[in-house]
Scaffold this active site. Structure first.
Site, PDB file in Angstrom:
ATOM      1  N   SER A 296       0.854  -1.188  -0.012  1.00  0.00           N
ATOM      2  CA  SER A 296      -0.170  -0.042  -0.004  1.00  0.00           C
ATOM      3  C   SER A 296       1.089   1.317  -0.183  1.00  0.00           C
ATOM      4  CB  SER A 296      -1.004   0.010   1.098  1.00  0.00           C
ATOM      5  OG  SER A 296      -0.178  -0.219   2.307  1.00  0.00           O
TER       6      SER A 296
ATOM      7  N   THR B 112      -1.389   3.748   3.836  1.00  0.00           N
ATOM      8  CA  THR B 112      -0.578   5.122   4.196  1.00  0.00           C
ATOM      9  C   THR B 112       0.263   4.871   5.250  1.00  0.00           C
ATOM     10  OG1 THR B 112      -2.334   6.631   3.045  1.00  0.00           O
ATOM     11  CG2 THR B 112      -0.840   7.675   4.615  1.00  0.00           C
TER      12      THR B 112
ATOM     13  N   THR C  34       2.205   7.382   0.207  1.00  0.00           N
ATOM     14  CA  THR C  34       1.153   6.082  -0.014  1.00  0.00           C
ATOM     15  C   THR C  34       1.047   5.823  -1.418  1.00  0.00           C
ATOM     16  OG1 THR C  34      -1.407   5.714   0.465  1.00  0.00           O
ATOM     17  CG2 THR C  34      -0.739   7.868  -0.312  1.00  0.00           C
TER      18      THR C  34
ATOM     19  N   ARG D 151      -6.409   9.768  -9.781  1.00  0.00           N
ATOM     20  CA  ARG D 151      -6.994  10.246  -8.404  1.00  0.00           C
ATOM     21  C   ARG D 151      -6.251  10.732  -7.398  1.00  0.00           C
ATOM     22  NH1 ARG D 151      -6.630   8.365  -2.999  1.00  0.00           N
ATOM     23  NH2 ARG D 151      -8.474   8.609  -1.909  1.00  0.00           N
TER      24      ARG D 151
ATOM     25  N   GLY E 245      -5.489  11.379  -3.317  1.00  0.00           N
ATOM     26  CA  GLY E 245      -6.047  11.370  -2.215  1.00  0.00           C
ATOM     27  C   GLY E 245      -5.585  12.682  -0.836  1.00  0.00           C
ATOM     28  N   ASP E 246      -5.831  12.116   0.174  1.00  0.00           N
ATOM     29  CA  ASP E 246      -5.497  13.315   1.015  1.00  0.00           C
ATOM     30  C   ASP E 246      -4.011  13.237   1.509  1.00  0.00           C
ATOM     31  OD1 ASP E 246      -6.091  10.550   2.400  1.00  0.00           O
ATOM     32  OD2 ASP E 246      -5.414  11.490   4.149  1.00  0.00           O
TER      33      ASP E 246
ATOM     34  N   THR F 253      -4.991   8.506   7.639  1.00  0.00           N
ATOM     35  CA  THR F 253      -4.931   7.474   7.021  1.00  0.00           C
ATOM     36  C   THR F 253      -6.702   6.985   6.689  1.00  0.00           C
ATOM     37  OG1 THR F 253      -4.199   4.981   6.759  1.00  0.00           O
ATOM     38  CG2 THR F 253      -4.606   5.609   9.174  1.00  0.00           C
ATOM     39  N   GLY F 254      -6.937   6.347   5.684  1.00  0.00           N
ATOM     40  CA  GLY F 254      -8.173   5.884   5.553  1.00  0.00           C
ATOM     41  C   GLY F 254      -8.645   6.480   4.265  1.00  0.00           C
TER      42      GLY F 254
ATOM     43  N   GLY G 200      -9.419   8.926   1.860  1.00  0.00           N
ATOM     44  CA  GLY G 200      -8.960  10.150   1.522  1.00  0.00           C
ATOM     45  C   GLY G 200     -10.119  11.316   1.273  1.00  0.00           C
TER      46      GLY G 200
HETATM   47  C1  SD4 Z   1      -5.993   7.877   0.230  1.00  0.00           C
HETATM   48  N1  SD4 Z   1      -5.597   8.249   2.601  1.00  0.00           N
HETATM   49  O1  SD4 Z   1      -5.224   7.856  -0.990  1.00  0.00           O
HETATM   50  C2  SD4 Z   1      -5.146   7.353   1.416  1.00  0.00           C
HETATM   51  C3  SD4 Z   1      -5.454   5.894   1.623  1.00  0.00           C
HETATM   52  C4  SD4 Z   1      -5.101   5.468   3.214  1.00  0.00           C
HETATM   53  O2  SD4 Z   1      -5.470   3.950   4.674  1.00  0.00           O
HETATM   54  O3  SD4 Z   1      -4.410   5.899   3.851  1.00  0.00           O
HETATM   55  N2  SD4 Z   1      -5.593   4.264   3.473  1.00  0.00           N
HETATM   56  O4  SD4 Z   1      -7.168   8.196   0.467  1.00  0.00           O
END
Ligand code: SD4
Length: 330
Positions: A85, A187, A205, A215, A217-218, A238-239, A241
């Site tokens: 990841s 991430t 990430t 795309r 993300g955050d 994390t998570g 985004g």
């Molecule tokens: C995203 N926040 O690209 C990242 C992915 C991530 O746990 O952290 N996932 O949205």
């Protein structure tokens, strides 16, 4: 004493706005006379944070700079093909391309970031080069790659055989349903406080697996995926985004710490805000994860997540590089 007095003055200013501050918290803060600072300390997201923290600790324990520590730490995860990841070996987008997002921030509020960068094993190092060698804060896509190559970074194939096979299997259904805590834990966010009492953070990430090409993300967005305020503290996310960007998550966490909330409470409030925002849009968050980690200037740390399963690694004079399960909201 100066800190306590400053906190008291801030509290007085906030007293007029009872919405912003609750009374029990104010009492707790006024009673917080502890000047103890735990340093150095490094914290990072998920189980791969253990290895990454160990790399960062080498620098921190030799009185190195937090900025160098967070860069060195997350590079360990970026280079590991078994971490599916982040960086090399990361799951690709739906076109089979591994596109990377990363950002870095130091104690002087210097910032650097790359988004949708391909073929470079250490996007965090490119983000740092953006910070130190360009007049800009963010570079993306082809421009980021051209800059990296110009800086001497090597062009590499980041799609490992395993990732390619999985992607081809995914293509058969092309069903876009990331699994909570699996494809989603994409991430490494790392925050450090060094022996000089300075903070820095890094976040890197390959993003959400099988995302649309392009795309972002955050994670490369300063304030969303990571934020540092050397007066107050630092946070990383994390998570999913898209949900984190919506509330500028990491900046929100740092601002809550500025108001006097602990790192964990601040992370919790940010997760609550995301949930409340989703409710307004009638959107269920049951199949996504959100996690925040934070440290403050005293070296206190905390985390909080939306649903069970998020953990973070802590290395400090008091905690010998251990994984801690974050509390969850739902
Ligand atoms: C995203 N926040 O690209 C990242 C992915 C991530 O746990 O952290 N996932 O949205």
């Amino acid at each position: 004493m100066a800190t306590t007095r400053r906190q008291f003055l801030r509290l007085s200013a906030l007293a007029g706005s009872f919405m912003a501050f609750n009374k029990s918290k104010a009492v707790e803060l006024i009673n917080d006379h502890s000047e103890k600072v735990i340093k150095p300390i490094v914290i990072s997201t998920w189980r791969f944070g253990i290895q990454a923290n160990a790399g960062a600790w080498k620098i921190l324990s030799e009185k190195g700079r937090a900025l160098d520590a967070v860069e060195a730490g997350v590079k360990i995860t970026e280079a590991d093909p078994n971490e599916r990841s982040v960086g090399y070996g990361g799951r690709p987008d739906r076109d089979g391309r591994v596109t990377l997002d990363a950002c870095i921030m130091d104690e002087f509020s210097n910032i650097g970031s790359v988004a949708c960068l391909e073929h470079i094993i250490h996007p965090i190092a490119v983000a740092r080069a953006v910070m130190e060698k360009t007049p800009h804060a963010m570079l993306s896509g082809e421009g980021a790659l051209a800059f990296a190559l110009d800086q001497g970074f090597k062009k590499e194939n980041l799609l490992t055989k395993t990732s390619e096979e999985e992607w081809k299997a995914w293509l058969k259904t092309s069903e876009y349903k990331p699994k909570v805590n699996i494809e989603n834990h994409d991430t490494i966010g790392m925050l450090a406080l060094d022996m000089n009492g300075n903070l820095s953070g890094a976040c890197t990430t390959s993003g959400i697996a099988y995302k649309m090409h392009g795309r972002i993300g955050d994670s490369p967005i300063i304030g969303a995926g990571m934020y540092v305020d050397n007066e107050v503290g630092a946070a990383a996310a994390t998570g999913q985004g898209e949900e984190i960007i919506r509330i500028v998550g990491s900046h929100t966490v740092v601002e809550l710490m500025r108001q006097g909330f602990s790192p964990e409470e601040s992370c919790k409030k940010a997760v609550e805000r995301i949930l409340a925002s989703a409710k307004k849009r009638n959107k269920s968050l049951s199949d996504i994860q959100i996690g925040f980690i934070a440290i403050n200037k005293k070296g206190q740390h905390g985390a909080f997540c939306l649903q069970k399963g998020f953990n973070y690694a802590v290395y400090s004079p008091e905690i010998n590089n251990q994984l801690i399960n974050a509390k969850n909201l739902i």
